[in-house]
Design a protein around this motif. Structure first.
Motif, mmCIF file in Angstrom:
data_model
loop_
_atom_site.group_PDB
_atom_site.id
_atom_site.type_symbol
_atom_site.label_atom_id
_atom_site.label_comp_id
_atom_site.label_asym_id
_atom_site.label_seq_id
_atom_site.Cartn_x
_atom_site.Cartn_y
_atom_site.Cartn_z
ATOM 1 N N THR A 43 31.394 46.412 38.165
ATOM 2 C CA THR A 43 31.894 44.814 38.410
ATOM 3 C C THR A 43 32.423 44.023 37.012
ATOM 4 O OG1 THR A 43 29.196 44.723 37.661
ATOM 5 C CG2 THR A 43 29.810 44.364 40.154
ATOM 6 N N LEU A 53 36.461 42.670 37.056
ATOM 7 C CA LEU A 53 36.350 41.269 36.942
ATOM 8 C C LEU A 53 37.997 41.052 36.132
ATOM 9 C CD1 LEU A 53 33.240 39.398 37.018
ATOM 10 C CD2 LEU A 53 34.985 39.549 38.893
ATOM 11 N N ALA A 85 40.415 39.767 38.628
ATOM 12 C CA ALA A 85 39.681 38.696 38.581
ATOM 13 C C ALA A 85 40.900 37.301 37.986
ATOM 14 C CB ALA A 85 38.555 38.102 38.082
ATOM 15 N N SER A 86 41.538 36.512 38.854
ATOM 16 C CA SER A 86 41.774 35.690 38.575
ATOM 17 C C SER A 86 41.686 34.216 37.112
ATOM 18 C CB SER A 86 43.625 34.631 39.733
ATOM 19 O OG SER A 86 42.209 34.112 40.605
ATOM 20 N N LYS A 109 37.243 33.227 36.851
ATOM 21 C CA LYS A 109 36.828 34.942 38.031
ATOM 22 C C LYS A 109 36.959 34.930 39.514
ATOM 23 C CE LYS A 109 34.259 36.691 33.329
ATOM 24 N NZ LYS A 109 33.726 37.658 33.295
ATOM 25 N N LYS A 110 37.630 34.618 39.804
ATOM 26 C CA LYS A 110 37.365 35.030 41.011
ATOM 27 C C LYS A 110 38.743 35.484 41.560
ATOM 28 C CE LYS A 110 36.988 32.024 44.922
ATOM 29 N NZ LYS A 110 35.472 32.754 46.120
ATOM 30 N N ILE A 111 38.033 36.769 42.831
ATOM 31 C CA ILE A 111 38.943 37.489 42.803
ATOM 32 C C ILE A 111 39.500 37.060 44.660
ATOM 33 C CG2 ILE A 111 39.382 39.854 43.647
ATOM 34 C CD1 ILE A 111 37.552 40.949 41.686
ATOM 35 N N GLN A 129 39.980 41.645 47.205
ATOM 36 C CA GLN A 129 37.932 41.868 46.822
ATOM 37 C C GLN A 129 37.866 43.181 48.881
ATOM 38 O OE1 GLN A 129 35.842 40.295 45.101
ATOM 39 N NE2 GLN A 129 34.855 42.421 46.051
ATOM 40 N N CYS A 178 27.108 40.324 42.199
ATOM 41 C CA CYS A 178 28.240 39.662 41.888
ATOM 42 C C CYS A 178 28.851 39.342 42.232
ATOM 43 C CB CYS A 178 29.121 40.831 40.883
ATOM 44 S SG CYS A 178 30.284 40.434 39.880
ATOM 45 N N PHE A 179 29.000 39.711 43.968
ATOM 46 C CA PHE A 179 30.799 39.089 44.594
ATOM 47 C C PHE A 179 29.705 38.854 45.829
ATOM 48 C CE2 PHE A 179 33.148 42.972 42.171
ATOM 49 C CZ PHE A 179 33.262 41.635 41.092
#
Length: 146
Positions: free
Chosen positions: A64, A68, A72-73, A76-78, A83, A120-121
């Protein structure tokens, strides 16, 4: 001893594009060959661990964190489309490759990755199966479209 798991996702886009039975077979073999060292390091880490549960959780965290770090941008969001591809890549390549090693801890490692991934997601509860089951589920053509 964190393994650079983000490297495992390098060819994700190519390996998921127009996935058919024949291309899956070729790509999976390439994946196994190219990332055998990482898979071996990870399974050896689990095998040598005094506390296997803690080790597989740590391995899940490596995955994870690596994802990330690479995908991730900003916060910390994909992105959701990314995803979805990451989930599929784990299911089609990473998990079957672990299981195909035949290592006694392989299934426990895969379950650990799934558990940490879901934490995590959120909303991305994934499962796993072996290569042969996936391979048999492919059809060469879907309604003659491909």
């Amino acid at each position: 001893m964190p393994v650079e798991t983000e490297r495992i996702f390098e060819n994700k886009k190519k390996m998921l594009k127009r996935l058919k039975k024949q291309t899956y077979e070729v790509y999976f073999a390439q994946f196994q060959t190219e990332y055998a060292k990482q898979l071996e390091e990870i399974t050896a880490y689990a095998a040598d661990a005094a506390d296997k549960q803690a080790a597989v959780t740590e391995i899940g965290t490596w995955f994870t964190d690596g994802v990330l770090k690479r995908f991730a941008s900003g916060k910390k969001k994909i992105p959701s489309y990314e995803q979805a591809d990451l989930n599929l890549f784990l299911i089609y390549y990473v998990f079957p490759a672990f299981l195909k090693t035949g290592h006694p801890d392989a299934e426990q490692i895969v379950r650990g990755i799934c558990r940490v991934w879901a934490k995590c997601f959120p909303g991305n509860h994934i499962s796993y199966t072996d290569y042969d089951t996936l391979y048999q589920s492919f059809h060469d053509k879907i309604l003659g479209i491909f």
